[in-house]
Write a protein that holds these residues in place. Sequence first.
Motif, PDB file in Angstrom:
ATOM      1  N   VAL A  25    -117.237  15.062 -17.401  1.00 53.07           N
ATOM      2  CA  VAL A  25    -117.016  16.507 -17.237  1.00 53.07           C
ATOM      3  C   VAL A  25    -115.526  16.687 -17.004  1.00 53.07           C
ATOM      4  N   SER A  26    -114.822  17.173 -18.004  1.00 54.26           N
ATOM      5  CA  SER A  26    -113.358  17.210 -17.940  1.00 54.26           C
ATOM      6  C   SER A  26    -112.825  18.200 -18.967  1.00 54.26           C
ATOM      7  N   PHE A  27    -111.534  18.450 -18.895  1.00 55.27           N
ATOM      8  CA  PHE A  27    -110.926  19.295 -19.926  1.00 55.27           C
ATOM      9  C   PHE A  27    -111.064  18.643 -21.301  1.00 55.27           C
ATOM     10  N   GLU A  28    -111.007  17.320 -21.334  1.00 57.21           N
ATOM     11  CA  GLU A  28    -111.165  16.604 -22.601  1.00 57.21           C
ATOM     12  C   GLU A  28    -112.563  16.802 -23.177  1.00 57.21           C
ATOM     13  N   SER A  29    -113.585  16.798 -22.307  1.00 52.03           N
ATOM     14  CA  SER A  29    -114.969  16.878 -22.806  1.00 52.03           C
ATOM     15  C   SER A  29    -115.381  18.292 -23.223  1.00 52.03           C
ATOM     16  N   LEU A  30    -114.747  19.312 -22.646  1.00 57.32           N
ATOM     17  CA  LEU A  30    -115.097  20.698 -23.000  1.00 57.32           C
ATOM     18  C   LEU A  30    -114.266  21.130 -24.209  1.00 57.32           C
ATOM     19  N   ASP A  31    -114.601  20.549 -25.352  1.00 53.92           N
ATOM     20  CA  ASP A  31    -113.746  20.716 -26.524  1.00 53.92           C
ATOM     21  C   ASP A  31    -114.289  21.702 -27.554  1.00 53.92           C
ATOM     22  N   SER A  32    -115.346  22.445 -27.196  1.00 52.06           N
ATOM     23  CA  SER A  32    -115.867  23.449 -28.137  1.00 52.06           C
ATOM     24  C   SER A  32    -116.407  24.631 -27.348  1.00 52.06           C
ATOM     25  N   PRO A  33    -116.429  25.817 -27.950  1.00 53.61           N
ATOM     26  CA  PRO A  33    -116.986  26.992 -27.271  1.00 53.61           C
ATOM     27  C   PRO A  33    -118.421  26.769 -26.802  1.00 53.61           C
ATOM     28  N   ALA A  34    -119.225  26.081 -27.612  1.00 59.16           N
ATOM     29  CA  ALA A  34    -120.629  25.868 -27.235  1.00 59.16           C
ATOM     30  C   ALA A  34    -120.731  25.014 -25.969  1.00 59.16           C
ATOM     31  N   LYS A  35    -119.941  23.950 -25.889  1.00 61.98           N
ATOM     32  CA  LYS A  35    -119.962  23.095 -24.696  1.00 61.98           C
ATOM     33  C   LYS A  35    -119.493  23.858 -23.463  1.00 61.98           C
ATOM     34  N   LEU A  36    -118.444  24.661 -23.633  1.00 54.71           N
ATOM     35  CA  LEU A  36    -117.908  25.437 -22.512  1.00 54.71           C
ATOM     36  C   LEU A  36    -118.951  26.429 -21.999  1.00 54.71           C
ATOM     37  N   GLU A  37    -119.589  27.158 -22.922  1.00 49.64           N
ATOM     38  CA  GLU A  37    -120.599  28.161 -22.527  1.00 49.64           C
ATOM     39  C   GLU A  37    -121.762  27.491 -21.803  1.00 49.64           C
ATOM     40  N   ALA A  38    -122.216  26.374 -22.308  1.00 45.41           N
ATOM     41  CA  ALA A  38    -123.348  25.665 -21.682  1.00 45.41           C
ATOM     42  C   ALA A  38    -122.966  25.147 -20.296  1.00 45.41           C
ATOM     43  N   PHE A  39    -121.746  24.653 -20.174  1.00 46.39           N
ATOM     44  CA  PHE A  39    -121.262  24.133 -18.893  1.00 46.39           C
ATOM     45  C   PHE A  39    -121.227  25.248 -17.843  1.00 46.39           C
ATOM     46  N   PHE A  40    -120.653  26.386 -18.201  1.00 51.81           N
ATOM     47  CA  PHE A  40    -120.574  27.491 -17.248  1.00 51.81           C
ATOM     48  C   PHE A  40    -121.960  28.044 -16.924  1.00 51.81           C
ATOM     49  N   GLU A  41    -122.828  28.086 -17.923  1.00 46.97           N
ATOM     50  CA  GLU A  41    -124.186  28.602 -17.691  1.00 46.97           C
ATOM     51  C   GLU A  41    -124.929  27.724 -16.683  1.00 46.97           C
ATOM     52  N   GLU A  42    -124.688  26.421 -16.761  1.00 41.00           N
ATOM     53  CA  GLU A  42    -125.376  25.487 -15.869  1.00 41.00           C
ATOM     54  C   GLU A  42    -124.725  25.454 -14.479  1.00 41.00           C
ATOM     55  N   GLN A  43    -123.403  25.434 -14.434  1.00 43.66           N
ATOM     56  CA  GLN A  43    -122.697  25.193 -13.163  1.00 43.66           C
ATOM     57  C   GLN A  43    -122.217  26.458 -12.454  1.00 43.66           C
ATOM     58  N   PHE A  44    -121.796  27.465 -13.215  1.00 43.10           N
ATOM     59  CA  PHE A  44    -121.217  28.674 -12.613  1.00 43.10           C
ATOM     60  C   PHE A  44    -121.851  29.936 -13.211  1.00 43.10           C
ATOM     61  N   PRO A  45    -123.185  30.057 -13.187  1.00 44.10           N
ATOM     62  CA  PRO A  45    -123.825  31.169 -13.902  1.00 44.10           C
ATOM     63  C   PRO A  45    -123.386  32.544 -13.400  1.00 44.10           C
ATOM     64  N   ASP A  46    -123.186  32.688 -12.072  1.00 41.44           N
ATOM     65  CA  ASP A  46    -122.798  34.013 -11.564  1.00 41.44           C
ATOM     66  C   ASP A  46    -121.374  34.375 -11.979  1.00 41.44           C
ATOM     67  N   ALA A  47    -120.483  33.373 -12.032  1.00 43.57           N
ATOM     68  CA  ALA A  47    -119.117  33.635 -12.489  1.00 43.57           C
ATOM     69  C   ALA A  47    -119.100  33.939 -13.983  1.00 43.57           C
ATOM     70  N   LYS A  48    -119.879  33.181 -14.750  1.00 45.53           N
ATOM     71  CA  LYS A  48    -119.916  33.371 -16.206  1.00 45.53           C
ATOM     72  C   LYS A  48    -120.295  34.809 -16.555  1.00 45.53           C
ATOM     73  N   ALA A  49    -121.231  35.357 -15.791  1.00 41.51           N
ATOM     74  CA  ALA A  49    -121.695  36.724 -16.060  1.00 41.51           C
ATOM     75  C   ALA A  49    -120.593  37.758 -15.842  1.00 41.51           C
ATOM     76  N   LEU A  50    -119.540  37.375 -15.098  1.00 42.71           N
ATOM     77  CA  LEU A  50    -118.477  38.323 -14.753  1.00 42.71           C
ATOM     78  C   LEU A  50    -117.187  38.097 -15.541  1.00 42.71           C
ATOM     79  N   ILE A  51    -117.155  37.039 -16.383  1.00 42.81           N
ATOM     80  CA  ILE A  51    -115.948  36.738 -17.175  1.00 42.81           C
ATOM     81  C   ILE A  51    -116.238  37.062 -18.635  1.00 42.81           C
ATOM     82  N   PRO A  52    -115.846  38.252 -19.109  1.00 42.63           N
ATOM     83  CA  PRO A  52    -116.253  38.675 -20.450  1.00 42.63           C
ATOM     84  C   PRO A  52    -115.613  37.871 -21.588  1.00 42.63           C
TER      85      PRO A  52
END
Length: 463
Positions: free
Chosen positions: A245-272
């Motif tokens: 789990v690193s900046f290197e591993s989050l190399d696509s929009p899909a990976k980033l969205e899934a990561f935030f959905e799993e780890q920071f769901p309340d923040a994700k909902a507030l970052i348009p």
Amino acid sequence: MGERNEAVTVVGAGLVGSLLSVFLARRGYSVEVLERRPDMRREVIDAGRSINLAISTRGLYALRQVGLEEEALKHAIPMRGRMIHPPKGALAYQPYGKDDSQHINSLARAWLNKFLMSAAEATGKVRIRFNQRVTQADLATGSLTVLDEASGQERQEAGRVLFGTDGSGSAVRQAMEQVPGFAATQEQLGHGYKELTIPAGPGGAFQMEKHALHIWPRGTYMLIGLPNEDGSFTCTLFLPWKGPVSFESLDSPAKLEAFFEEQFPDAKALIPDLTEAFFARPTGGMVTVKCAPWRVGDKALVLGDAAHAIVPFFGQGMNCGFEDCTVLDGLLEQHGTWADVFGTLERLRKTNADAIADMAVENFVEMRDSTGSPRFLLEKAVEKALLNAFPGEFVSRYSMVSFSRVPYRLAYEVGAIAGGIVSELSEGLTRAEDVDLGRAKQLIQERLVPFMKEHADGFRTQG
């Protein structure tokens, strides 16, 4: 102490350089400031790389000395504690101090820097020149080679007393490295950071608790959020550079969205604009810089991040740099020679700067890992109970660092003693209310009170 109206040079018009210029101007010095960047009051620069500031007692004290505290506080938002966001479940709030009077303040870095530059110029003794890159410094004479990046012209500047406040990559410190006996270390943190924004809600409403520093602790990484005047939050994601789990591993929009959905769901909902902002904005690095000496005779001195860059996890980088300015100003009051002033400043500040550098790294582990653990929450509650039950006798490291001007080195050592007492008293407890105050009093009298008596002079330095 130098002649009134003596001309001095400050390299770097960041927070510390601008405030230092105000202090020097008030002492009668004529100050030329050389700043590598364009004038940020007229051009937008370095967007997306500013971890918000948490200004506390030491920084506010420095501003008070030059009459700038009141205006700064008009633009600051009190943060009374940490709001912990678990991946699932209820939020947990941890107060910073014994009550709401003890708080730190969120302040926009760009606003404060512009304010301090203008305050420096308003003295009539400070001239800030922008797009000026120092390419060489002769520290035997204080003379500089300066490149004007707007015109491409290079020039020599005559030797005079030189202050390096040009940040962790300081050109003045690099020139000092040529002086025999100088040593510097730079430790890069294995994590980088990325700035994201939670915008204000309808009508400028804050979409989360306004008076808290928000933390999403996740073990080896975390997200934090600090409130802004306009109702938004500046969020900073801290991740390892490399790894599963690193900046290197989050190399696509899909990976980033899934990561935030799993780890920071309340923040994700507030970052348009999460994906767009994440991939468009630069990733910043963090470094701890320690060096010695901080000076070359009576010719040059480094201050702030140029002398002691620290990672941002105790909210003390700027506060520590501003305290350098306060101490320097007090030494100028005593009218020694520049060599005396520089030597005394280094003796007073070096050990304290090293202490806060070490505490900042330790606090990173606490913020990203411990803040979410039940044991940590219990110990924090026990600590608060002791602060209220034994005022003036029991003190915590956090309160001394953030809410007093006790030297950082003493805060570090007292914190170790106080932390040991809290840990011992928390053994076997499930509720802080059940803490044995009789035993607590005994431990405080045996361990903490003697140390504080021994170092009584240091503890009188209260903000």
